[in-house]
Scaffold this motif. Structure first.
Motif, short mmCIF file in Angstrom:
data_model
loop_
_atom_site.label_atom_id
_atom_site.label_comp_id
_atom_site.label_asym_id
_atom_site.label_seq_id
_atom_site.Cartn_x
_atom_site.Cartn_y
_atom_site.Cartn_z
N TYR A 1 3.19 -0.11 9.19
CA TYR A 1 3.83 -0.39 7.89
C TYR A 1 3.65 0.79 6.94
O TYR A 1 4.58 1.17 6.21
N GLN A 2 2.47 1.38 6.92
CA GLN A 2 2.23 2.52 6.04
C GLN A 2 3.02 3.74 6.47
O GLN A 2 3.46 4.54 5.63
N LEU A 3 3.22 3.90 7.78
CA LEU A 3 4.08 4.99 8.27
C LEU A 3 5.51 4.78 7.79
O LEU A 3 6.17 5.72 7.33
N LYS A 4 6.00 3.55 7.90
CA LYS A 4 7.35 3.25 7.43
C LYS A 4 7.48 3.54 5.95
O LYS A 4 8.48 4.15 5.51
N ASP A 5 6.51 3.13 5.17
CA ASP A 5 6.55 3.37 3.73
C ASP A 5 6.51 4.86 3.40
O ASP A 5 7.24 5.34 2.52
#
Length: 364
Positions: free
Chosen positions: A48-52
């Protein structure tokens, strides 16, 4: 001394670092000390943090584009950005990033390049938001897995042919794909490609590698290149910012903060699938097990090649001349972008974009 070694290790987007193995050894050691379920909590990252982080990287883009997971074999998928633009009927340009990279690093290039034709940028299998499967330990099989993933991606999207541009590892894979599927490639653009020359004999090197470095490389070569970043745990983001401030500078015109460093961090602390694949393709000190110069002469003569280097790069720029010598009956163009280093597309984006557009114009 330890800090200097760590500094070279964190040059993790440069496949020719001599010292990357040291922290890789520590990574494997740590994994034997603690249970694997504990390790993810050690790194302040998630998918999720990579996507963000990627969304923040792409925020400056004003053009309309789409994002999707393109399914391929074995329940895998390749994360893809698609810029269709106003010239959808023209041969599309496909961008393949380098080792440790992802689609977000093309942020300075995607809009300008998509003004004249469709542009596709994908996260290579094992990198970025794409699936991170198990790769073979055999270099030939690893290369084939990458190539087949690109072909399955192309077929799924219905692209008849493409202009294929690859940077670093992406350049190697673009050449490998072109060798196997020449009818699908209208023009091959190699940007600071990794893996082309053979490893020189010790006697041919201007600066012989010290014995202790040879010994260290031999002992630690089985371990992954970016392990030190994962081992740094909560210090990882700060470590990237401290040891690679050049990335912030490259993109400073659009990001005054640590957006780029955060993106690079989250790209490279997930499951090391593509990283392991790359390691399986190399011999000590970052040389390719299967150097592309041994095969590039077999590429179909009707496929023109453009080789783009940075004038200030530490990458061997002689591969372009070697390709030209091998393909005297085919078009080979070599360009050095003044003032650019290995990351040509970010160091001098305007000159890089202009050159790529010029090359693409020769296709139609």
């Amino acid at each position: 001394f330890g800090f200097r070694v760590a500094h070279r290790l964190l040059m993790f987007l440069d496949a020719h670092s001599l010292f990357y193995c040291l922290l890789s050894f520590l990574d494997k050691t740590i994994r034997s000390w603690w249970i694997s379920s504990w390790l993810p909590s050690w790194c302040p990252s998630s998918l999720y943090q990579l996507k963000d982080a990627e969304e923040r990287m792409l925020q400056p883009i004003k053009s309309n584009f789409s994002k999707e997971f393109v399914p391929i074999a074995d329940d895998n998928a390749l994360w893809t950005l698609i810029f269709r633009g106003s010239a959808e009927g023209r041969t599309p340009l496909v961008l393949l990033h380098g080792f440790g990279g992802g689609v977000g690093l093309w942020v300075l290039n995607l809009e300008p390049l998509s003004q004249q034709r469709p542009v596709y940028a994908l996260d290579l299998l094992g990198f970025g938001q794409s699936s991170r499967p198990h790769f073979s330990s055999d270099a030939r099989e690893v290369e084939l897995q990458f190539v087949e993933s690109i072909e399955q991606w192309r077929a799924r999207l219905g692209l008849e042919a493409m202009i294929l541009l690859g940077h670093n590892l992406g350049g190697y894979l673009a050449a490998a794909y072109s060798l196997k599927y020449p009818s699908r490639v209208k023009h091959l653009i190699l940007v600071e490609p990794w893996g082309f020359p053979e490893r020189p004999d010790p006697g041919d090197q201007d600066r012989p590698i010290p014995v202790w470095i040879k010994a260290l490389g031999a002992i630690l070569s089985p371990f992954n290149p970016l392990a030190g970043l994962r081992l740094a745990g909560p210090l990882g983001p700060t470590l990237v910012q401290t040891l690679r401030p050049d990335f912030k500078k490259k993109f400073s015109t659009i990001f005054p903060d640590n957006t780029v460093s955060d993106y690079i961090y989250h790209l490279n602390v997930q499951s090391p699938s593509g990283e392991t694949a790359f390691k399986n393709m190399t011999i000590p000190y970052g040389w390719a097990k299967r150097p592309m110069l041994q095969r590039i002469g077999l590429l179909h003569r009707d496929i023109p090649i453009a080789v783009i280097y940075g004038s200030r790069s530490s990458i061997d720029g002689q591969s372009g001349n070697a390709i030209r010598e091998m393909r005297q009956d085919s078009h080979v163009e070599i360009t050095a972008i003044r003032g650019a280093g290995h990351y040509v597309y970010a160091d001098q984006p305007e000159d890089f974009n202009q050159k790529v557009l010029q090359v693409c114009e020769t296709v139609e």
